[in-house]
Design an enzyme around this catalytic site. Structure first.
Site, PDB file in Angstrom:
ATOM      1  N   SER A  18      42.954  18.170  14.055  1.00  0.00           N
ATOM      2  CA  SER A  18      44.133  18.941  14.465  1.00  0.00           C
ATOM      3  C   SER A  18      44.356  20.232  13.677  1.00  0.00           C
ATOM      4  O   SER A  18      45.004  21.143  14.173  1.00  0.00           O
ATOM      5  CB  SER A  18      45.391  18.081  14.409  1.00  0.00           C
ATOM      6  N   LYS A  61      50.781  19.523   9.421  1.00  0.00           N
ATOM      7  CA  LYS A  61      50.842  20.518  10.493  1.00  0.00           C
ATOM      8  C   LYS A  61      51.421  21.811   9.926  1.00  0.00           C
ATOM      9  O   LYS A  61      51.923  21.856   8.816  1.00  0.00           O
ATOM     10  CB  LYS A  61      51.730  20.055  11.654  1.00  0.00           C
TER      11      LYS A  61
END
Length: 142
Positions: A18, A61
């Site tokens: 990711s 993230k």
């Protein structure tokens, strides 16, 4: 040692697609700062938090929205129409992975409460030849 690791900083192994290309999918270690004020996070910073989708996991993230920001839920149109927008509520942030097709992030579970934030990634420390401080290269369009 426990107090240092839990409340000041720790070195952690990262894995998964990711955050590629910022981080490789395997084999990297990062320095995570834990003595932070979540109210002072900035767009573009890398944060760790308890996953709202799976509370047994800590994930990383990039902060892409702060309280009060109006965010396009999913510019790719995969999870929501590209015309759908949301206002980030107080005490929440919007996070996305750098590799959108392979990221489960706010596009799926919405704004993340600041209470779930665990830390901020400061630097890549392994492998040595790629050691570097994470720079904030985020461009904000007002």
């Amino acid at each position: 040692m426990h107090l240092l690791r839990e409340h000041v900083c720790s070195v952690n192994i990262v894995e998964g697609p990711s955050m590629f290309p910022t981080m490789n999918m395997t084999g990297e270690a990062v320095l995570e700062l834990k003595w932070i004020n979540p109210q002072r996070l900035q767009r573009g910073e890398l944060v760790t938090y308890v996953s709202p989708a799976d509370p047994s996991r800590i994930v990383c993230k990039r902060v892409t929205g702060l309280p009060g920001d109006v965010i396009c839920v999913d510019p790719t149109g995969k999870y929501a129409p590209s015309t759908e927008h949301v206002v980030i509520p107080r005490n929440h942030i919007w996070v996305t992975g750098d590799n959108l097709p392979w990221s489960r992030d706010s596009r799926i579970y919405g704004p993340v409460p600041l209470g779930l934030i665990r830390g901020k990634l400061y630097a890549r420390v392994w492998p040595w030849r790629h050691a570097s401080v994470f720079r904030n290269t985020f461009d904000f369009i007002d």
